[in-house]
Scaffold this motif. Structure first.
Motif, short mmCIF file in Angstrom:
data_model
loop_
_atom_site.label_atom_id
_atom_site.label_comp_id
_atom_site.label_asym_id
_atom_site.label_seq_id
_atom_site.Cartn_x
_atom_site.Cartn_y
_atom_site.Cartn_z
N ILE A 67 2.81 5.69 15.40
CA ILE A 67 3.79 5.72 16.49
C ILE A 67 2.56 6.77 17.87
CG2 ILE A 67 5.87 5.95 17.89
CD1 ILE A 67 6.91 4.09 14.83
N GLY A 68 3.05 6.36 19.16
CA GLY A 68 3.05 7.77 19.96
C GLY A 68 1.33 7.76 20.36
N LEU A 69 0.73 7.99 19.25
CA LEU A 69 -1.35 7.89 19.54
C LEU A 69 -1.17 7.38 20.31
CD1 LEU A 69 -1.43 9.29 15.81
CD2 LEU A 69 -1.19 10.53 18.32
N ASP A 70 -2.50 7.39 21.21
CA ASP A 70 -3.14 6.33 21.29
C ASP A 70 -4.44 5.88 20.96
OD1 ASP A 70 -5.56 7.81 22.38
OD2 ASP A 70 -4.33 9.01 24.07
N ASP A 71 -4.80 4.77 21.49
CA ASP A 71 -6.62 4.16 20.51
C ASP A 71 -7.24 5.41 20.25
OD1 ASP A 71 -4.86 1.50 20.75
OD2 ASP A 71 -6.06 1.20 21.96
N ALA A 72 -7.71 5.54 21.36
CA ALA A 72 -8.78 6.91 21.23
C ALA A 72 -8.44 7.42 20.03
CB ALA A 72 -8.89 7.87 22.05
N GLN A 73 -6.99 8.36 19.55
CA GLN A 73 -6.18 9.60 19.49
C GLN A 73 -6.24 9.19 17.44
OE1 GLN A 73 -3.05 10.21 21.96
NE2 GLN A 73 -3.23 12.20 22.01
N ILE A 74 -5.75 7.49 17.75
CA ILE A 74 -5.95 6.55 15.70
C ILE A 74 -7.44 6.95 15.48
CG2 ILE A 74 -5.47 4.37 15.56
CD1 ILE A 74 -3.29 3.97 17.15
N ALA A 75 -8.41 6.66 16.80
CA ALA A 75 -9.50 6.16 16.08
C ALA A 75 -10.99 7.75 15.23
CB ALA A 75 -10.62 5.91 17.21
N ARG A 76 -10.04 9.00 15.79
CA ARG A 76 -10.38 9.81 15.42
C ARG A 76 -9.69 11.01 13.98
NH1 ARG A 76 -9.17 14.32 19.55
NH2 ARG A 76 -10.57 15.92 18.27
N LEU A 77 -8.56 10.11 14.32
CA LEU A 77 -8.16 10.59 12.84
C LEU A 77 -8.87 9.86 11.77
CD1 LEU A 77 -5.28 11.48 11.68
CD2 LEU A 77 -3.83 9.89 11.40
N LEU A 78 -8.90 8.05 12.18
CA LEU A 78 -9.30 7.52 10.81
C LEU A 78 -10.89 7.77 10.49
CD1 LEU A 78 -8.10 4.20 12.22
CD2 LEU A 78 -7.34 5.15 10.00
N ALA A 79 -11.46 8.58 11.74
CA ALA A 79 -12.90 8.42 11.63
C ALA A 79 -13.04 9.40 10.55
CB ALA A 79 -12.82 8.97 12.89
N ALA A 80 -11.55 10.48 10.77
CA ALA A 80 -11.75 12.35 9.40
C ALA A 80 -11.48 12.51 8.58
CB ALA A 80 -10.88 13.37 10.86
N GLY A 81 -10.74 11.40 8.06
CA GLY A 81 -10.44 10.78 6.92
C GLY A 81 -10.58 10.41 5.90
N ALA A 82 -9.78 9.28 4.68
CA ALA A 82 -10.67 8.53 3.83
C ALA A 82 -9.22 8.12 3.70
CB ALA A 82 -11.31 8.53 2.54
N PHE A 83 -8.92 6.73 3.40
CA PHE A 83 -7.55 5.54 2.92
C PHE A 83 -8.18 6.67 1.74
CE2 PHE A 83 -7.79 3.48 7.02
CZ PHE A 83 -6.43 3.71 7.44
N CYS A 84 -7.11 6.18 0.85
CA CYS A 84 -6.59 6.43 -0.35
C CYS A 84 -5.30 5.72 -1.19
CB CYS A 84 -6.64 7.99 -1.17
SG CYS A 84 -5.92 9.18 -1.05
N PRO A 110 2.30 6.63 -3.23
CA PRO A 110 2.25 5.77 -1.70
C PRO A 110 0.07 5.83 -1.08
CG PRO A 110 2.09 8.80 -2.00
CD PRO A 110 2.58 8.14 -2.97
N SER A 111 0.10 5.00 0.09
CA SER A 111 -1.81 5.02 0.45
C SER A 111 -1.06 6.23 1.62
CB SER A 111 -1.51 3.69 0.28
OG SER A 111 -1.39 2.93 -0.28
N SER A 112 -2.41 6.70 1.27
CA SER A 112 -2.46 7.46 2.67
C SER A 112 -3.73 7.60 2.61
CB SER A 112 -1.63 8.81 1.60
OG SER A 112 -3.08 9.46 1.14
N ILE A 113 -3.84 8.82 4.32
CA ILE A 113 -5.22 9.59 4.62
C ILE A 113 -5.18 10.59 4.41
CG2 ILE A 113 -6.47 9.31 6.56
CD1 ILE A 113 -5.05 7.49 7.80
N SER A 114 -6.35 10.87 3.58
CA SER A 114 -6.59 12.01 3.13
C SER A 114 -7.73 12.91 4.09
CB SER A 114 -6.79 12.41 1.70
OG SER A 114 -8.17 12.44 1.98
N SER A 115 -8.22 14.05 4.39
CA SER A 115 -8.50 14.98 5.79
C SER A 115 -8.16 16.01 4.61
CB SER A 115 -8.56 14.45 6.70
OG SER A 115 -9.35 15.42 7.25
#
Length: 106
Positions: A6-23, A92-97
């Motif tokens: 919430i509060g992030l635009d598509d470009a910000q979400i994409a950067r966050l996802l690219a910087a980390g890994a789901f686990c 939890p499921s998380s994205i770790s960076s």
């Protein structure tokens, strides 16, 4: 994903996802230890973690929260211990960076 970020635009979400890994984290997994430096930050996508200071549980964090961001960015020790799955039926499921920290130039 938009409901978690919430509060992030598509470009910000994409950067966050690219910087980390789901686990998926098992109950009892330690994400941060009080007074120790962190090599990763976590973003909680689902589930819950318990936060303790000096051995006393002080809070819980759920979906939409970061774990360890201040300690990671400031390169100071964690102010709390954070353990996955406290007071929850599923870890939890998380994205770790583990992004490389920049060295400051003198």
């Amino acid at each position: 994903m938009r409901s978690v970020f919430i509060g992030l635009d598509d470009a910000q979400i994409a950067r966050l996802l690219a910087a980390g890994a789901f686990c998926d984290l098992a109950d009892g997994t330690t994400l941060a230890v009080e007074d120790e430096r962190l090599e990763k930050i976590y973003f909680i996508c689902a589930g819950r973690v318990g936060v303790t200071i000096a051995g006393r549980e002080v809070s819980h964090l759920e979906r939409g929260n970061f774990v360890g961001e201040v300690a990671f960015l400031t390169e100071k020790p964690a102010t709390a211990t954070v353990i996955a799955g406290r007071s929850s039926s599923k870890g939890p499921s998380s994205i770790s960076s583990s992004a490389t920290k920049r060295k400051s130039r003198a």
